[in-house]
Design a protein around this motif. Structure first.
Motif, mmCIF file in Angstrom:
data_model
loop_
_atom_site.group_PDB
_atom_site.id
_atom_site.type_symbol
_atom_site.label_atom_id
_atom_site.label_comp_id
_atom_site.label_asym_id
_atom_site.label_seq_id
_atom_site.Cartn_x
_atom_site.Cartn_y
_atom_site.Cartn_z
ATOM 1 N N PRO A 33 0.813 -1.228 0.000
ATOM 2 C CA PRO A 33 0.000 0.000 0.000
ATOM 3 C C PRO A 33 0.847 1.279 0.000
ATOM 4 O O PRO A 33 0.496 2.259 -0.655
ATOM 5 C CB PRO A 33 -0.826 -0.101 1.279
ATOM 6 N N VAL A 34 1.966 1.252 0.702
ATOM 7 C CA VAL A 34 2.855 2.420 0.726
ATOM 8 C C VAL A 34 3.480 2.621 -0.652
ATOM 9 O O VAL A 34 3.584 3.753 -1.143
ATOM 10 C CB VAL A 34 3.946 2.254 1.805
ATOM 11 N N ARG A 35 3.870 1.527 -1.307
ATOM 12 C CA ARG A 35 4.437 1.644 -2.656
ATOM 13 C C ARG A 35 3.413 2.185 -3.632
ATOM 14 O O ARG A 35 3.755 2.975 -4.512
ATOM 15 C CB ARG A 35 4.947 0.287 -3.139
ATOM 16 N N ILE A 36 2.164 1.779 -3.491
ATOM 17 C CA ILE A 36 1.115 2.277 -4.382
ATOM 18 C C ILE A 36 0.904 3.777 -4.173
ATOM 19 O O ILE A 36 0.788 4.538 -5.140
ATOM 20 C CB ILE A 36 -0.191 1.487 -4.166
ATOM 21 N N VAL A 37 0.885 4.209 -2.923
ATOM 22 C CA VAL A 37 0.723 5.640 -2.632
ATOM 23 C C VAL A 37 1.905 6.430 -3.185
ATOM 24 O O VAL A 37 1.725 7.489 -3.805
ATOM 25 C CB VAL A 37 0.555 5.874 -1.110
ATOM 26 N N LEU A 38 3.118 5.936 -2.979
ATOM 27 C CA LEU A 38 4.301 6.634 -3.497
ATOM 28 C C LEU A 38 4.291 6.670 -5.021
ATOM 29 O O LEU A 38 4.642 7.687 -5.622
ATOM 30 C CB LEU A 38 5.566 5.958 -2.986
ATOM 31 N N GLY A 39 3.885 5.580 -5.644
ATOM 32 C CA GLY A 39 3.784 5.562 -7.102
ATOM 33 C C GLY A 39 2.760 6.563 -7.608
ATOM 34 O O GLY A 39 2.991 7.261 -8.607
ATOM 35 N N THR A 40 1.646 6.668 -6.908
ATOM 36 C CA THR A 40 0.610 7.635 -7.282
ATOM 37 C C THR A 40 1.121 9.064 -7.140
ATOM 38 O O THR A 40 0.875 9.909 -8.001
ATOM 39 C CB THR A 40 -0.645 7.437 -6.421
ATOM 40 N N VAL A 41 1.834 9.330 -6.068
ATOM 41 C CA VAL A 41 2.402 10.663 -5.863
ATOM 42 C C VAL A 41 3.397 10.996 -6.979
ATOM 43 O O VAL A 41 3.410 12.113 -7.507
ATOM 44 C CB VAL A 41 3.065 10.766 -4.470
ATOM 45 N N LEU A 42 4.211 10.026 -7.364
ATOM 46 C CA LEU A 42 5.171 10.265 -8.445
ATOM 47 C C LEU A 42 4.466 10.518 -9.767
ATOM 48 O O LEU A 42 4.862 11.400 -10.529
ATOM 49 C CB LEU A 42 6.129 9.082 -8.566
ATOM 50 N N VAL A 43 3.408 9.752 -10.045
ATOM 51 C CA VAL A 43 2.652 9.961 -11.285
ATOM 52 C C VAL A 43 2.040 11.360 -11.289
ATOM 53 O O VAL A 43 2.091 12.065 -12.308
ATOM 54 C CB VAL A 43 1.567 8.873 -11.446
ATOM 55 N N LEU A 44 1.474 11.768 -10.178
ATOM 56 C CA LEU A 44 0.898 13.108 -10.107
ATOM 57 C C LEU A 44 1.963 14.190 -10.242
ATOM 58 O O LEU A 44 1.734 15.223 -10.883
ATOM 59 C CB LEU A 44 0.133 13.280 -8.794
ATOM 60 N N PHE A 45 3.118 13.975 -9.661
ATOM 61 C CA PHE A 45 4.206 14.949 -9.749
ATOM 62 C C PHE A 45 4.681 15.108 -11.188
ATOM 63 O O PHE A 45 4.753 16.221 -11.714
ATOM 64 C CB PHE A 45 5.364 14.515 -8.840
ATOM 65 N N PHE A 46 4.998 13.979 -11.845
ATOM 66 C CA PHE A 46 5.483 14.054 -13.214
ATOM 67 C C PHE A 46 4.391 14.510 -14.175
ATOM 68 O O PHE A 46 4.650 15.236 -15.131
ATOM 69 C CB PHE A 46 6.069 12.717 -13.660
ATOM 70 N N GLY A 47 3.145 14.092 -13.922
ATOM 71 C CA GLY A 47 2.029 14.553 -14.743
ATOM 72 C C GLY A 47 1.818 16.049 -14.604
ATOM 73 O O GLY A 47 1.499 16.735 -15.576
ATOM 74 N N GLY A 48 1.991 16.555 -13.392
ATOM 75 C CA GLY A 48 1.874 17.997 -13.165
ATOM 76 C C GLY A 48 2.953 18.785 -13.889
ATOM 77 O O GLY A 48 2.689 19.868 -14.423
ATOM 78 N N ILE A 49 4.151 18.261 -13.914
ATOM 79 C CA ILE A 49 5.230 18.932 -14.642
ATOM 80 C C ILE A 49 4.914 18.974 -16.130
ATOM 81 O O ILE A 49 5.073 20.013 -16.788
ATOM 82 C CB ILE A 49 6.575 18.237 -14.375
ATOM 83 N N CYS A 50 4.425 17.854 -16.668
ATOM 84 C CA CYS A 50 4.063 17.804 -18.093
ATOM 85 C C CYS A 50 2.921 18.773 -18.391
ATOM 86 O O CYS A 50 2.951 19.490 -19.397
ATOM 87 C CB CYS A 50 3.669 16.390 -18.498
ATOM 88 N N ALA A 51 1.913 18.796 -17.524
ATOM 89 C CA ALA A 51 0.786 19.706 -17.715
ATOM 90 C C ALA A 51 1.244 21.164 -17.644
ATOM 91 O O ALA A 51 0.770 22.004 -18.428
ATOM 92 C CB ALA A 51 -0.285 19.438 -16.670
ATOM 93 N N LEU A 52 2.167 21.455 -16.756
ATOM 94 C CA LEU A 52 2.690 22.817 -16.645
ATOM 95 C C LEU A 52 3.428 23.227 -17.914
ATOM 96 O O LEU A 52 3.274 24.353 -18.389
ATOM 97 C CB LEU A 52 3.616 22.917 -15.429
ATOM 98 N N ILE A 53 4.205 22.317 -18.480
ATOM 99 C CA ILE A 53 4.916 22.616 -19.725
ATOM 100 C C ILE A 53 3.930 22.832 -20.864
ATOM 101 O O ILE A 53 4.072 23.772 -21.668
ATOM 102 C CB ILE A 53 5.917 21.487 -20.064
ATOM 103 N N ILE A 54 2.891 21.983 -20.944
ATOM 104 C CA ILE A 54 1.890 22.130 -21.999
ATOM 105 C C ILE A 54 1.133 23.449 -21.851
ATOM 106 O O ILE A 54 0.918 24.171 -22.834
ATOM 107 C CB ILE A 54 0.921 20.927 -21.982
ATOM 108 N N LEU A 55 0.731 23.783 -20.629
ATOM 109 C CA LEU A 55 0.005 25.035 -20.411
ATOM 110 C C LEU A 55 0.872 26.261 -20.680
ATOM 111 O O LEU A 55 0.386 27.264 -21.218
ATOM 112 C CB LEU A 55 -0.536 25.081 -18.985
ATOM 113 N N ALA A 56 2.139 26.186 -20.323
ATOM 114 C CA ALA A 56 3.040 27.306 -20.606
ATOM 115 C C ALA A 56 3.208 27.486 -22.112
ATOM 116 O O ALA A 56 3.225 28.617 -22.616
ATOM 117 C CB ALA A 56 4.400 27.076 -19.948
ATOM 118 N N GLY A 57 3.306 26.365 -22.835
ATOM 119 C CA GLY A 57 3.412 26.452 -24.287
ATOM 120 C C GLY A 57 2.151 26.984 -24.923
ATOM 121 O O GLY A 57 2.196 27.771 -25.880
#
Length: 89
Positions: free
Chosen positions: A28-52
């Protein structure tokens, strides 16, 4: 200040990536950490797309979409490997 933020983020993201892949950490801890990482990297990608999109830069939007596609491919590959390794036990 930028160096301090970079250092803290490097420790947090690196630690989360290591813990998410370690079998000694409960699932369960690995799943939560994986979810946090997906949200973090997804947020970075979304920020780059929105800035563009805000600047009207097709290249920056394309970079964000390619980066997002790479992270999705990488995540799918990691999940597939995890499932195969789990079946092999």
């Amino acid at each position: 200040m930028d160096d301090l933020i970079e250092f803290v983020l490097e420790i947090l993201v690196g630690g989360a990536m290591d813990a998410a892949g370690c079998r000694k950490v409960p699932l369960p801890v690995r799943i939560v950490l994986g979810t946090v990482l997906v949200l973090f990297f997804g947020g970075i990608c979304a920020l780059i797309i929105l800035a563009g999109a805000d600047r009207g830069s097709v290249g920056l939007v394309l970079l964000g979409v390619l980066l997002l596609a790479f992270f999705l491919f990488w995540g799918g590959h990691a999940v597939r490997n995890f499932r195969e390794n789990r079946k092999g036990r």
